[in-house]
Motif scaffolding. Structure first.
Motif, PDB file in Angstrom:
ATOM      1  N   VAL A 284       9.832  12.316   0.306  1.00  0.00           N
ATOM      2  CA  VAL A 284       9.156  11.505   1.321  1.00  0.00           C
ATOM      3  C   VAL A 284       9.995  11.512   2.595  1.00  0.00           C
ATOM      4  O   VAL A 284      11.226  11.463   2.524  1.00  0.00           O
ATOM      5  N   VAL A 285       9.325  11.547   3.734  1.00  0.00           N
ATOM      6  CA  VAL A 285      10.000  11.407   5.029  1.00  0.00           C
ATOM      7  C   VAL A 285       9.404  10.219   5.745  1.00  0.00           C
ATOM      8  O   VAL A 285       8.181  10.047   5.783  1.00  0.00           O
ATOM      9  N   GLU A 286      10.290   9.403   6.298  1.00  0.00           N
ATOM     10  CA  GLU A 286       9.878   8.273   7.126  1.00  0.00           C
ATOM     11  C   GLU A 286      10.514   8.441   8.494  1.00  0.00           C
ATOM     12  O   GLU A 286      11.727   8.618   8.606  1.00  0.00           O
TER      13      GLU A 286
ATOM     14  N   LEU B 206       4.863  13.158   0.977  1.00  0.00           N
ATOM     15  CA  LEU B 206       4.366  12.062   1.792  1.00  0.00           C
ATOM     16  C   LEU B 206       5.219  11.945   3.044  1.00  0.00           C
ATOM     17  O   LEU B 206       6.448  12.064   2.974  1.00  0.00           O
ATOM     18  N   SER B 207       4.559  11.732   4.170  1.00  0.00           N
ATOM     19  CA  SER B 207       5.252  11.473   5.431  1.00  0.00           C
ATOM     20  C   SER B 207       4.685  10.203   6.030  1.00  0.00           C
ATOM     21  O   SER B 207       3.465  10.019   6.066  1.00  0.00           O
ATOM     22  N   PHE B 208       5.564   9.344   6.504  1.00  0.00           N
ATOM     23  CA  PHE B 208       5.154   8.102   7.155  1.00  0.00           C
ATOM     24  C   PHE B 208       5.790   8.081   8.531  1.00  0.00           C
ATOM     25  O   PHE B 208       7.008   7.997   8.663  1.00  0.00           O
TER      26      PHE B 208
ATOM     27  N   LEU C 143      11.878   0.788   1.750  1.00  0.00           N
ATOM     28  CA  LEU C 143      12.120   0.099   0.483  1.00  0.00           C
ATOM     29  C   LEU C 143      10.893   0.215  -0.423  1.00  0.00           C
ATOM     30  O   LEU C 143      11.003   0.548  -1.602  1.00  0.00           O
ATOM     31  N   ALA C 144       9.727  -0.015   0.152  1.00  0.00           N
ATOM     32  CA  ALA C 144       8.484   0.068  -0.623  1.00  0.00           C
ATOM     33  C   ALA C 144       8.252   1.477  -1.151  1.00  0.00           C
ATOM     34  O   ALA C 144       7.901   1.653  -2.326  1.00  0.00           O
ATOM     35  N   MET C 145       8.446   2.479  -0.309  1.00  0.00           N
ATOM     36  CA  MET C 145       8.226   3.854  -0.762  1.00  0.00           C
ATOM     37  C   MET C 145       9.268   4.283  -1.780  1.00  0.00           C
ATOM     38  O   MET C 145       8.947   4.973  -2.753  1.00  0.00           O
ATOM     39  N   ALA C 146      10.524   3.861  -1.604  1.00  0.00           N
ATOM     40  CA  ALA C 146      11.577   4.209  -2.563  1.00  0.00           C
ATOM     41  C   ALA C 146      11.249   3.654  -3.946  1.00  0.00           C
ATOM     42  O   ALA C 146      11.512   4.302  -4.961  1.00  0.00           O
ATOM     43  N   ARG C 147      10.650   2.489  -3.986  1.00  0.00           N
ATOM     44  CA  ARG C 147      10.265   1.897  -5.271  1.00  0.00           C
ATOM     45  C   ARG C 147       9.130   2.675  -5.946  1.00  0.00           C
ATOM     46  O   ARG C 147       8.973   2.602  -7.157  1.00  0.00           O
ATOM     47  N   GLY C 148       8.356   3.405  -5.167  1.00  0.00           N
ATOM     48  CA  GLY C 148       7.238   4.152  -5.725  1.00  0.00           C
ATOM     49  C   GLY C 148       7.554   5.586  -6.097  1.00  0.00           C
ATOM     50  O   GLY C 148       6.710   6.278  -6.668  1.00  0.00           O
TER      51      GLY C 148
ATOM     52  N   PHE D  43       0.827  -1.201   0.000  1.00  0.00           N
ATOM     53  CA  PHE D  43       0.000   0.000   0.000  1.00  0.00           C
ATOM     54  C   PHE D  43       0.869   1.263   0.000  1.00  0.00           C
ATOM     55  O   PHE D  43       0.582   2.225  -0.712  1.00  0.00           O
ATOM     56  N   LEU D  44       1.952   1.260   0.785  1.00  0.00           N
ATOM     57  CA  LEU D  44       2.841   2.424   0.819  1.00  0.00           C
ATOM     58  C   LEU D  44       3.483   2.674  -0.543  1.00  0.00           C
ATOM     59  O   LEU D  44       3.618   3.819  -0.974  1.00  0.00           O
TER      60      LEU D  44
END
Length: 163
Positions: free
Chosen positions: A66-68, A138-140, A78-83, A53-54
Motif C-alpha cells: 500500500v502507498v499513502e 492499494l494507493s491512497f 493506521l487503519a490501512m496497516a491494520r487491514g 472504510f480504508l
C-alpha cells in the motif's frame, strides 16, 4: 461513462456512522490529540468512518503493498496497516516531521509500526524510490489537493476536508 458522485447527505452520513465500525480507543485518542494540538490543521485528518472504510478496503483486496501520499497524524495509515495481510507494508510519504511524529507514537501504540515505512520529503520526488514494476495493491492519495487537476466535477466535500 458518467462522472457522478454520490452526495453525502446528513441521512447517508448518519447511516454510515450508525452501521459502521466505530473507532477504538487508540484511534479516538489520535483523533482527539490531533484536534486538541493541531486545531488549525485538524480538518486534514480523515473522518473516523473513512478510516474504517480504508481498513475494510485494505482487507477486502488482500493488500500487501500500500502507498499513502499525505500521512498527516497517521489515522488513515493506521487503519490501512491494520487491514494488511501478514507481511504487508504501507509506504507513507509526507513532508512534515512535526505531524508525522504524532503518527509514529500511535503506530507504535497500536502495534503496527513494523508495517509502516514513513518517508519524509516531497512525494513527487520520493515516489521514484518505489519499484517500477506493478506491485501496488492499494494507493491512497490525500495530499496537495490544490495541486490536483480540475475534473469538471463538483465535490460534496467541505473545502479543506481530507479524505
Amino acid at each position: 461513462m458518467t462522472v457522478k458522485t454520490l452526495p453525502m447527505t446528513d441521512e447517508l452520513h448518519a447511516y454510515v456512522v450508525a452501521h459502521g465500525t466505530p473507532p477504538d480507543e487508540i484511534m479516538r485518542d489520535l483523533i482527539e490529540e490531533t484536534e486538541r494540538s493541531l486545531p488549525a490543521s485538524a480538518q486534514m485528518q480523515v473522518a473516523p468512518e473513512q478510516a474504517a472504510f480504508l481498513s475494510l478496503l485494505t482487507k477486502l483486496v488482500g493488500a500487501r503493498h500500500v502507498v499513502e501520499i499525505g500521512t498527516f497524524t497517521g489515522l488513515s495509515s493506521l487503519a490501512m496497516a491494520r487491514g494488511l495481510v501478514e507481511g504487508g507494508k504501507v509506504v507513507c510519504f509526507d513532508i512534515s516531521d512535526e505531524f508525522t511524529s504524532v503518527a509514529r507514537r500511535y503506530w507504535e501504540r497500536a502495534g503496527v509500526s513494523d508495517r509502516i515505512d514513513l518517508r519524509i520529503g516531497p512525494a513527487a520526488e520520493r515516489l521514484r524510490e518505489l519499484p517500477t514494476e506493478a506491485h501496488l495493491d492499494l494507493s491512497f492519495i490525500d495530499a496537495d489537493k490544490t495541486g490536483y487537476p480540475p475534473t469538471g466535477r463538483s465535490s460534496s466535500r467541505a473545502p479543506g476536508r481530507a479524505g
